[in-house]
Design an enzyme around this catalytic site. Structure first.
Site, PDB file in Angstrom:
ATOM      1  N   GLY A  89       0.831  -1.193   0.000  1.00 21.94           N
ATOM      2  CA  GLY A  89       0.000   0.000   0.000  1.00 21.94           C
ATOM      3  C   GLY A  89       0.872   1.251   0.000  1.00 21.94           C
ATOM      4  O   GLY A  89       2.098   1.181  -0.048  1.00 21.94           O
ATOM      5  N   GLU A 110       9.746  -2.235   4.446  1.00 16.95           N
ATOM      6  CA  GLU A 110       9.050  -2.072   3.165  1.00 16.95           C
ATOM      7  C   GLU A 110      10.004  -1.583   2.072  1.00 16.95           C
ATOM      8  O   GLU A 110       9.964  -2.051   0.937  1.00 16.95           O
ATOM      9  CB  GLU A 110       7.890  -1.089   3.323  1.00 16.95           C
ATOM     10  CG  GLU A 110       6.728  -1.666   4.126  1.00 16.95           C
ATOM     11  CD  GLU A 110       5.651  -0.646   4.454  1.00 16.95           C
ATOM     12  OE1 GLU A 110       4.536  -1.070   4.755  1.00 16.95           O
ATOM     13  OE2 GLU A 110       5.924   0.561   4.428  1.00 16.95           O
TER      14      GLU A 110
HETATM   15  C1  5RP Z   1       2.773   0.906   6.247  1.00 16.52           C
HETATM   16  C2  5RP Z   1       2.488   1.608   4.979  1.00 16.52           C
HETATM   17  C3  5RP Z   1       1.130   1.393   4.390  1.00 16.52           C
HETATM   18  O1  5RP Z   1       1.302   0.770   3.161  1.00 16.52           O
HETATM   19  C4  5RP Z   1       0.449   2.705   4.214  1.00 16.52           C
HETATM   20  O2  5RP Z   1       0.392   3.331   5.491  1.00 16.52           O
HETATM   21  C5  5RP Z   1      -0.956   2.541   3.663  1.00 16.52           C
HETATM   22  O3  5RP Z   1      -1.752   1.870   4.595  1.00 16.52           O
HETATM   23  P1  5RP Z   1      -3.262   1.533   4.326  1.00 16.52           P
HETATM   24  O4  5RP Z   1      -3.304   0.554   3.200  1.00 16.52           O
HETATM   25  O5  5RP Z   1      -3.757   0.961   5.631  1.00 16.52           O
HETATM   26  O6  5RP Z   1      -3.961   2.831   3.971  1.00 16.52           O
HETATM   27  O7  5RP Z   1       3.288   2.316   4.430  1.00 16.52           O
HETATM   28  O8  5RP Z   1       4.014   1.285   6.775  1.00 16.52           O
END
Ligand code: 5RP
Length: 261
Positions: A89, A110
């Site tokens: 994400g 990530e």
């Molecule tokens: C986690 C991230 C997530 O991918 C980002 O915060 C998006 O999260 P969500 O899909 O819950 O909106 O970078 O570290």
């Protein structure tokens, strides 16, 4: 039968479902973190239970737990060595597919995992698309030792950067500072607008005490944008293609009603 999902969750599911169809038998797959990535892991789990074999490298302990729960063969990045694709994400993405990530606190793993992949696919609802990065606070991971001094140095450096805001906040988990999987803290930088994300990413990473920042520059190749009615759009920056499709979102209500994130 589960409760009907909110449109935003259907949008996330649509993006995740579409991206899960890009995964092929035998692939080594980086598994992102967050609510959208959790949908992906669920979708992949369903395909694995149907006979597809993949090895998944999670980007957080949360994702590792979920991946094991749904039956994915979880391996470490060192075991996999290199990945065919990472799907994750994002908090924001711009037209060049530069990203802000780390809202879920997993930006370090990530970024390592995405960088060790042939391809990074971002899955997101349409609300994550921005013209200029920075409305979402930029997370940076900092070492606990001397974090207040690191914070002061970051604030001082921001004065000469092309940003609109300079407030910083230590991310909390209840009464205590948030701890990443590596035991570090997160500072959220409220910059409002980042005029030169590439320069900012380089400058932040040169500071002692800063482990990594949440700007993903030239890492993402493809974005899959989901909508609450099941429409999906796939934008690929490598060949400049844009394609549209549709996913059956009502099935998500029943299939994944136990999704906790
Ligand atoms: C986690 C991230 C997530 O991918 C980002 O915060 C998006 O999260 P969500 O899909 O819950 O909106 O970078 O570290």
């Amino acid at each position: 039968m589960g409760e009907e999902l909110a449109p935003i969750d259907k949008a996330k599911y649509a993006a995740a479902r579409k991206a899960s169809e890009m995964i092929e038998d035998g692939m080594r797959v980086g598994l992102g973190t967050g609510s959208t990535a959790a949908w992906l892991v669920k979708c992949l789990g369903e395909r694995v239970r149907g006979g597809m074999r993949i090895r998944g490298v999670p980007t957080s302990s949360r994702t590792a737990d979920l991946a094991r729960e749904v039956g994915i063969d979880v391996v470490t990045l060192d075991e996999a060595r290199w990945l065919d694709v990472t799907v994750d994400g994002a908090d924001e993405f711009d037209a060049d597919l530069n990203l802000i990530k780390g809202g879920g606190g997993a930006l370090l793993q990530e970024k390592i995992v995405a960088t060790a992949s042939d391809r990074m696919v971002v899955i997101a609802d349409a609300g994550k698309a921005v013209e200029t990065l920075g409305a979402f606070p930029l997370p940076i991971e900092v070492i606990p030792f001397g974090w207040q001094v690191t914070r002061a140095l970051v604030e001082e450096t921001l004065v000469s950067m092309d940003v609109l805001g300079r407030e910083t906040a230590l991310r909390m988990d209840g009464d205590a500072p948030y701890r990443t999987d590596e035991g570090n803290h997160i500072l959220d930088l409220h910059l409002k607008r980042i005029g030169n994300p590439r320069q900012l990413a380089l400058v932040l990473n040169q500071m002692p005490g800063v482990v990594e920042n949440g700007l993903f520059i030239d890492i993402c190749d493809t974005v899959v944008i989901g909508h609450g009615d099941g429409r999906v759009e796939v934008r690929d920056i490598t060949d400049g293609t844009i394609s549209a499709g549709r996913v059956e979102v009502d099935e998500a209500d029943n299939l994944f009603s136990d999704l906790s994130e």
